[in-house]
Design a protein around this motif. Structure first.
Motif, short mmCIF file in Angstrom:
data_model
loop_
_atom_site.label_atom_id
_atom_site.label_comp_id
_atom_site.label_asym_id
_atom_site.label_seq_id
_atom_site.Cartn_x
_atom_site.Cartn_y
_atom_site.Cartn_z
N LYS A 62 -1.65 -4.25 -3.32
CA LYS A 62 -0.79 -5.09 -2.49
C LYS A 62 0.62 -4.53 -2.33
N THR A 63 1.02 -3.65 -3.23
CA THR A 63 2.39 -3.13 -3.18
C THR A 63 2.46 -1.67 -2.77
N TYR A 64 1.36 -0.93 -2.94
CA TYR A 64 1.41 0.51 -2.66
C TYR A 64 1.71 0.74 -1.18
N THR A 65 2.72 1.54 -0.92
CA THR A 65 3.13 1.86 0.44
C THR A 65 3.08 3.37 0.59
N PRO A 66 2.05 3.90 1.25
CA PRO A 66 1.88 5.36 1.32
C PRO A 66 3.07 6.04 1.98
N THR A 67 3.23 7.31 1.69
CA THR A 67 4.31 8.07 2.30
C THR A 67 4.20 8.02 3.82
N GLY A 68 5.32 7.78 4.46
CA GLY A 68 5.33 7.66 5.91
C GLY A 68 5.13 6.25 6.41
N HIS A 69 4.64 5.36 5.55
CA HIS A 69 4.48 3.95 5.94
C HIS A 69 5.76 3.19 5.60
N GLN A 70 6.11 2.25 6.45
CA GLN A 70 7.35 1.50 6.24
C GLN A 70 7.05 0.10 5.73
N ASP A 71 8.06 -0.49 5.12
CA ASP A 71 7.92 -1.82 4.55
C ASP A 71 7.96 -2.89 5.64
N GLU A 72 7.29 -3.99 5.34
CA GLU A 72 7.24 -5.11 6.27
C GLU A 72 8.54 -5.91 6.27
N TYR A 73 9.21 -5.95 5.12
CA TYR A 73 10.45 -6.70 4.97
C TYR A 73 11.52 -5.83 4.35
N LEU A 74 12.77 -6.20 4.60
CA LEU A 74 13.90 -5.64 3.86
C LEU A 74 14.61 -6.80 3.17
#
Length: 658
Positions: A62-74
């Motif tokens: 649920k938390t892993y964000t692959p390289t090049g992928h951006q977050d849904e929230y800041l």
């Protein structure tokens, strides 16, 4: 002892990871899931070797964000004593930036060029430079009660200051302060269309911080206030002349929130110390800690700010220390200020998304109290008051103002909301997040945190349309969560999934500066930051500088006010790269990064002269100083900008006086 997981969730999780690894390998990516060939058995072995459970794998997915992928929230979190703001991606929990606000920050060159020195100088108080701040409560600008992604505001509790951050370039553009008050805590909070940014005192002082002895003068001369700073969207700045304050009695104000929808036009403020004590524990008085805690109730301050605005425009305010102040007699007579009893020692006042309910939590009460705005306003309109405080402020009936209470547990503080009618309240003493139904006033779930949770933030949880996906528990001490780094412990931000009936802890994130307090979380797609500045742009004005430097027009000019150096920076040299001045001359360096490639940032430093500029693409910057030390001083680029970064250098030569 490790037990092999047997549920379908783990099979699914492993299957997803395995499939991702297989696809990645087929796509030519050298990364393989788990580093074990992309098979479920290999991942199971990895889980066993690292003593990971099914829940751990689920949280990781649920938390892993692959390289090049951006977050849904800041998330924009206060930086506490750093005087800065921390920008965090969610769900990755990656720190993306520290925004320099009230204190110099060398990497960004903040506080080193003329432009940002000017911003910091706006925050002087009583002529004194301030080199630290205690940032507490960031507030995103709103339009119609929802975040619009344009601006961010934050207060400095220690020094009663407020800052404006432009989210086009994530840079501080203005600091305002009023010497009316001595410190703030209810800052910053915005009205639903960001007409005003609210700053409220915490500890009362005589207006202007003039000398008075609390033993004799506390009740008569000490005061609090709520300042309504007028924000001008067209300029992106606070208009001091159109701002005003509402005087409060000398209670200690705490947090604040602005009404919305049905309660728009009102603002709400916690307070403590209805006892009107001031300490003096070596003078025969109880310390503040116990002196503040004798009475059963404190006062929720209800302010009709739209009425206050009308009165100020009508000339009903008094100017004190440069601020228009609506004094207590006027506010009382015009029903601008009304009190409602609230649970003692509150630390949290939060308006529900529909604007109808106001949730207040008392640190020394086990309940959250839900006040009804409709009931409060009906009593005010009818002139139905139960009593008055010692200063004549009308006080409503507690029982006639509430919709009910919910038993939460020990030490309730701050509340956020989701999109399903639920509230989430931090319990400092119990060290949990409590999830409860706003409609039914029933607890639905509790999640332990590590440890001593203070504030919390939910996705868009302060707006009329919360997202209800993630929550961050902002914990004060991480006693055993991370590697030991000495007696000063990191804070711990814990990411929580709130999409299901039960809350799920996903991630622990140490925060290596303190002490963060509050945060707001916005959908990332609402933010539209720029990539580069327009060539020659001064970021503080948003316009091309009159001293902008173009290629082939670099030069050195001597004028009556000193030596002016017009310089450009481009990979991988400065022009001019030798600057000759005489000892004692005032030097004005005007430097432009003439590149327009994204991430083509350069730095500019001069040895021993305390100069370090950060020059983003297209940016113009100025720095003024006196060449008081003769000698040879290297100039160089401080940002690793290219393969020839080390060659991007020159000399600043100061010829000695004869």
């Amino acid at each position: 002892m490790y037990q092999p997981a047997r549920t379908s969730h783990l099979v699914i999780a492993l299957g997803v990871v395995s499939a991702l690894g297989t696809v990645a390998c087929k796509g030519g990516d050298s990364r393989k899931s788990g580093g074990g060939g992309g098979t479920s058995s290999a991942l199971t072995d990895l889980m066993k070797a690292r003593n990971l459970s099914e829940a751990d794998v689920n949280a990781a997915l649920k938390t892993y964000t692959p390289t090049g992928h951006q977050d849904e929230y800041l998330t924009f979190a206060s930086g506490g004593h750093s005087g800065q703001v921390v920008v965090i991606g969610v769900p990755s929990m990656r720190i993306l930036k520290y925004i320099a606000v009230f204190t110099p920050e060398p990497w960004q060159g903040y506080g080193f060029d003329d432009q940002t020195k000017g911003v910091l100088a706006e925050g002087k108080r009583f002529g004194r430079d301030l080199t630290w701040a205690d940032t507490h409560h960031p507030a995103l600008s709103e339009q119609g009660g929802d975040y619009d992604g344009k601006f961010l505001f934050i207060g400095d509790k220690a020094n009663a200051r407020l800052a404006v951050i432009d989210l086009a370039d994530f840079a501080t553009k203005q600091i305002v302060t009023s010497e009316l008050i001595g410190g703030d805590h209810g800052a910053a909070f915005v009205t639903p269309n960001t007409d005003y940014v609210i700053e409220t005192t915490q500890y009362p002082v005589p207006f202007g911080s003039v000398y008075a002895d609390p033993a004799k003068d506390f009740k008569d001369k000490f005061r609090g206030a709520a300042i309504f700073w007028k924000f001008d969207r067209t300029t992106g700045k606070i208009d001091k002349d159109a701002s005003f304050a509402v005087e409060f009695p000398p209670y200690t104000q705490d947090l604040a929130d602005a009404g919305k929808l049905t309660s728009d036009g009102y603002a709400f403020f916690n307070s403590i110390n209805t006892e009107l004590t001031w300490g003096g524990n070596q003078e025969g008085n109880p310390p503040m800690e116990s002196g503040y805690s004798k009475n059963d109730m404190d006062y929720l301050h209800v302010v009709n700010w739209k009425k206050a605005e009308e009165l100020v425009k009508a000339g009903k305010a008094e100017t004190i220390n440069g601020m228009k102040v609506l004094r207590l007699p006027t506010s009382i007579a015009e029903h601008v200020l009304t009190f409602v009893p609230e649970s003692k020692s509150p630390h949290g006042v939060d308006v529900t998304p529909d604007g109808e309910d106001i949730v207040v939590s008392g640190k020394l009460d086990t309940h959250a109290t839900v006040f009804s705005f409709t009931k409060i306003k009906a009593q005010i309109d009818a002139g139905k008051f139960e009593t008055k405080d010692p200063y004549g402020v009308p006080v409503l009936s507690f029982k006639d103002s509430i919709r009910g209470q919910v038993e939460l547990g020990l030490g309730p503080l701050h509340t956020q909301f989701d999109d399903k009618g639920n509230a989430y309240t931090s319990l400092f003493l119990e060290t949990v997040v409590a999830k409860w139904s706003v409609k039914d006033l029933k607890v639905l779930d509790k999640l332990p945190t590590h440890y001593n949770i203070g504030h919390l933030v939910a996705a868009e949880g302060d707006t009329i349309h919360p997202d209800g996906k993630y929550l961050i528990a902002m914990n004060k001490w991480a006693l055993d969560r991370f590697n030991k780094v000495g007696p000063l412990l990191p804070q711990n931000f814990q990411l929580v999934d709130i999409t299901g009936q039960k809350m799920q802890l996903l991630y622990d994130m140490p925060v290596p500066l303190g002490e963060p307090h509050y945060a707001q979380m916005i959908k990332a797609d609402k933010l539209k930051p720029i990539d580069v500045y327009t060539p020659g742009e001064d970021p503080m004005t948003g316009k091309r500088s009159a001293d902008a430097v173009e290629p082939n027009k670099e030069r050195v000019e001597r004028r009556a006010d000193g030596v002016h150096v017009y310089m450009t920076a481009i990979r991988s040299h400065f022009t001019p790269d030798i600057v000759r001045v005489k000892q004692g001359e005032t030097v004005h360096i005007h430097v432009d990064n003439i590149e327009q490639a994204y991430d083509a940032t350069h730095g500019f430093a001069i040895d021993s002269y305390n100069i370090n500029l950060s020059l983003e693409p297209g940016e113009h910057s100025d720095v003024t100083f006196v060449a008081d030390k003769p000698g040879v001083f290297p100039m160089y680029c401080t940002e690793f900008c290219s393969a020839l970064h080390l060659e991007m250098a020159g000399y600043f030569l100061v010829e000695p006086k004869v």
